[in-house]
Design an enzyme around this catalytic site. Sequence first.
Site, mmCIF file in Angstrom:
data_model
loop_
_atom_site.group_PDB
_atom_site.id
_atom_site.type_symbol
_atom_site.label_atom_id
_atom_site.label_comp_id
_atom_site.label_asym_id
_atom_site.label_seq_id
_atom_site.Cartn_x
_atom_site.Cartn_y
_atom_site.Cartn_z
ATOM 1 N N TYR A 36 -6.541 10.725 3.610
ATOM 2 C CA TYR A 36 -5.113 10.921 3.393
ATOM 3 C C TYR A 36 -5.010 11.953 2.259
ATOM 4 O O TYR A 36 -6.018 12.420 1.732
ATOM 5 C CB TYR A 36 -4.436 9.593 3.036
ATOM 6 C CG TYR A 36 -4.072 8.736 4.241
ATOM 7 C CD1 TYR A 36 -4.894 8.675 5.365
ATOM 8 C CD2 TYR A 36 -2.891 8.007 4.267
ATOM 9 C CE1 TYR A 36 -4.545 7.911 6.469
ATOM 10 C CE2 TYR A 36 -2.542 7.238 5.370
ATOM 11 C CZ TYR A 36 -3.382 7.186 6.462
ATOM 12 O OH TYR A 36 -3.038 6.427 7.560
ATOM 13 N N ARG A 62 -9.738 -6.814 10.153
ATOM 14 C CA ARG A 62 -9.771 -7.285 11.527
ATOM 15 C C ARG A 62 -9.988 -8.797 11.642
ATOM 16 O O ARG A 62 -9.433 -9.435 12.537
ATOM 17 C CB ARG A 62 -10.860 -6.530 12.297
ATOM 18 C CG ARG A 62 -10.496 -5.085 12.550
ATOM 19 C CD ARG A 62 -11.697 -4.256 12.916
ATOM 20 N NE ARG A 62 -12.664 -4.183 11.813
ATOM 21 C CZ ARG A 62 -13.833 -3.579 11.887
ATOM 22 N NH1 ARG A 62 -14.203 -3.015 13.020
ATOM 23 N NH2 ARG A 62 -14.635 -3.542 10.841
ATOM 24 N N GLN A 89 0.862 -1.184 0.000
ATOM 25 C CA GLN A 89 0.000 0.000 0.000
ATOM 26 C C GLN A 89 0.897 1.232 0.000
ATOM 27 O O GLN A 89 1.744 1.397 0.884
ATOM 28 C CB GLN A 89 -0.914 0.048 1.220
ATOM 29 C CG GLN A 89 -1.862 1.256 1.125
ATOM 30 C CD GLN A 89 -2.825 1.373 2.303
ATOM 31 O OE1 GLN A 89 -2.407 1.475 3.440
ATOM 32 N NE2 GLN A 89 -4.108 1.374 2.001
HETATM 33 C C1 LIG Z 1 -5.200 -1.807 13.295
HETATM 34 C C2 LIG Z 1 -5.685 -1.332 11.952
HETATM 35 C C3 LIG Z 1 -4.826 -0.620 11.133
HETATM 36 C C4 LIG Z 1 -5.254 -0.172 9.878
HETATM 37 N N1 LIG Z 1 -4.381 0.470 9.035
HETATM 38 C C5 LIG Z 1 -4.761 0.782 7.779
HETATM 39 C C6 LIG Z 1 -3.823 1.331 6.858
HETATM 40 O O1 LIG Z 1 -2.641 1.512 7.155
HETATM 41 N N2 LIG Z 1 -4.280 1.647 5.613
HETATM 42 C C7 LIG Z 1 -5.577 1.441 5.244
HETATM 43 O O2 LIG Z 1 -5.942 1.751 4.108
HETATM 44 N N3 LIG Z 1 -6.475 0.922 6.089
HETATM 45 C C8 LIG Z 1 -6.100 0.570 7.334
HETATM 46 N N4 LIG Z 1 -7.002 -0.031 8.171
HETATM 47 C C9 LIG Z 1 -8.380 -0.262 7.692
HETATM 48 C C10 LIG Z 1 -8.537 -1.663 7.089
HETATM 49 O O3 LIG Z 1 -7.786 -1.788 5.902
HETATM 50 C C11 LIG Z 1 -10.001 -1.932 6.726
HETATM 51 O O4 LIG Z 1 -10.367 -0.991 5.757
HETATM 52 C C12 LIG Z 1 -10.960 -1.850 7.925
HETATM 53 O O5 LIG Z 1 -10.412 -2.525 9.036
HETATM 54 C C13 LIG Z 1 -12.333 -2.447 7.580
HETATM 55 O O6 LIG Z 1 -12.208 -3.791 7.190
HETATM 56 P P1 LIG Z 1 -12.541 -5.015 8.223
HETATM 57 O O7 LIG Z 1 -13.965 -4.896 8.617
HETATM 58 O O8 LIG Z 1 -12.247 -6.260 7.438
HETATM 59 O O9 LIG Z 1 -11.633 -4.852 9.390
HETATM 60 C C14 LIG Z 1 -6.587 -0.458 9.442
HETATM 61 C C15 LIG Z 1 -7.425 -1.198 10.265
HETATM 62 C C16 LIG Z 1 -7.001 -1.641 11.509
HETATM 63 C C17 LIG Z 1 -7.927 -2.452 12.360
HETATM 64 S S1 SF4 Z 2 -11.472 -8.607 18.240
HETATM 65 FE FE1 SF4 Z 2 -11.189 -6.399 18.595
HETATM 66 S S2 SF4 Z 2 -8.966 -6.154 18.763
HETATM 67 FE FE2 SF4 Z 2 -9.306 -8.152 17.829
HETATM 68 S S3 SF4 Z 2 -9.190 -7.801 15.624
HETATM 69 FE FE3 SF4 Z 2 -11.338 -7.680 16.218
HETATM 70 S S4 SF4 Z 2 -11.679 -5.495 16.560
HETATM 71 FE FE4 SF4 Z 2 -9.462 -5.799 16.603
#
Ligand SMILES: Cc1cc2nc3c(=O)[nH]c(=O)nc-3n(C[C@H](O)[C@H](O)[C@H](O)COP(=O)(O)O)c2cc1C
Ligand code: SF4
Length: 417
Positions: A176, A352, A106
Amino acid sequence: MTLAPGTPAPDVFSPGRIGNVTLRNRIVKAATFEGRCPRGRITDELIEFHTEYARGGVGMTTVAYLATSPEGRTDKHQYHWGMDDGGMLRKLTDSVHNEGAAISAQVGHAGAVANGASNGMTPLGPSRIPAPTGLAITKACTPADIDRIVEDHVRAARGAYEAGFDAIEVHFGHNYLVSEFLSPRLNRRKDSYGGSLENRARFARRIGRAIRDAMGDKIAVTMKLNMDDGVPGGFWIDEARQVARWLEQDGSADALVMTVGSSLLNPIYLFKGDAPLEEFAATQPPVIKMGMKVVGPKMFKEYPYTDAYMFDDARQIREAVDLPMMLLGGIVDRPSIDKAMNAGFEFVAMGRGLLREPDFPNKLREDERRRSLCVHCNRCMATIYSGSRCVLREYVPPIPPRGGHDTLQATSLTPQV
Ligand SMILES: Cc1cc2nc3c(=O)[nH]c(=O)nc-3n(C[C@H](O)[C@H](O)[C@H](O)COP(=O)(O)O)c2cc1C
Ligand code: SF4
């Protein structure tokens, strides 16, 4: 492309193609900033972090986030292209490839999300806007800054290719820098980069074209684009549809990943679920901590979580373009994956769910009733300064879950931080 009536949806465990790269399956590890690059040094911990996802069965893992430019780092503990990585990026890509997965970098510029105090550099924005993490005001990009940052993106793409990455994901989301240019709220420029949507999208389109011109199809290019900043007066889905169409017409993207939210103004809108305000404040220096007491509850608003929560918005984009697309946001089980595949998304991206269980794809392949153990507490957000991780990771539920969260899991949390 939406599926023609009667066309069977691909199975998530079948190979999928992005540009010239074939992934062994359609599950992509979404970018989650790792916090494993002290002063920009690529470490063995970063390599192990991504190798674990590859071992766990993903089709592709995404390294986040490799800044295009020194002032575009969110803080000084981040790599930026142009630094000497001592061959470690090649070690990283080799390690992931050895486990059979592809790897994406990325790349982006954090704009006002950058911590200028930590970087020792003034953060940049489309206009003069607050950059809260470093308690600064951005400098508005000059035309020369814009030209240089376009070239920095090309340098990043070239560097990623030379280090063995299969793809880059260009960051056009989360307010960003490029996403700040797209936002009518943050971009108050009077030149050809501000005002109309055509002008606000000029920076993103220039970056896309410059990468394509320089790299051709040597490396696959995906773009992570906001659909909705989640703030009044921000970039919204009607404009996102048009920008997605332009990126397709320009031939600069091989796939799109749609996202929402603003790291600057409304972070939980991206995640949905709980707002871990106290945990997050505890990671901040005293001045920011005090500020968070005042503005925190307003900035860290909670939103109800549902599985595949970006589906309805992303489908609006799916219908507008033919490019391959990844569905992101609350992908946690086979029904949410199949919902994406049946609607014409070629891939799913998981953040996540994989932080919680890096081997989730292997588990799902063995048992399609398997559901992610992530409970959307969002406490992993507060770990990004000390090595991003799921705070529940060491917790092993005594009863393997079958088809849904059980109360045992939700009431027996043993945080490991
Ligand atoms: C700890 C953490 C760090 C993240 N860092 C970035 C990042 O550096 N760049 C980005 O585009 N999204 C970042 N995200 C967002 C994730 O790419 C994703 O869009 C978001 O978690 C929703 O997807 P999910 O429901 O599968 O978690 C981050 C998410 C988490 C939880
Ligand atoms: S359980 Fe909570 S801490 Fe663990 S990945 Fe999911 S949101 Fe993040």
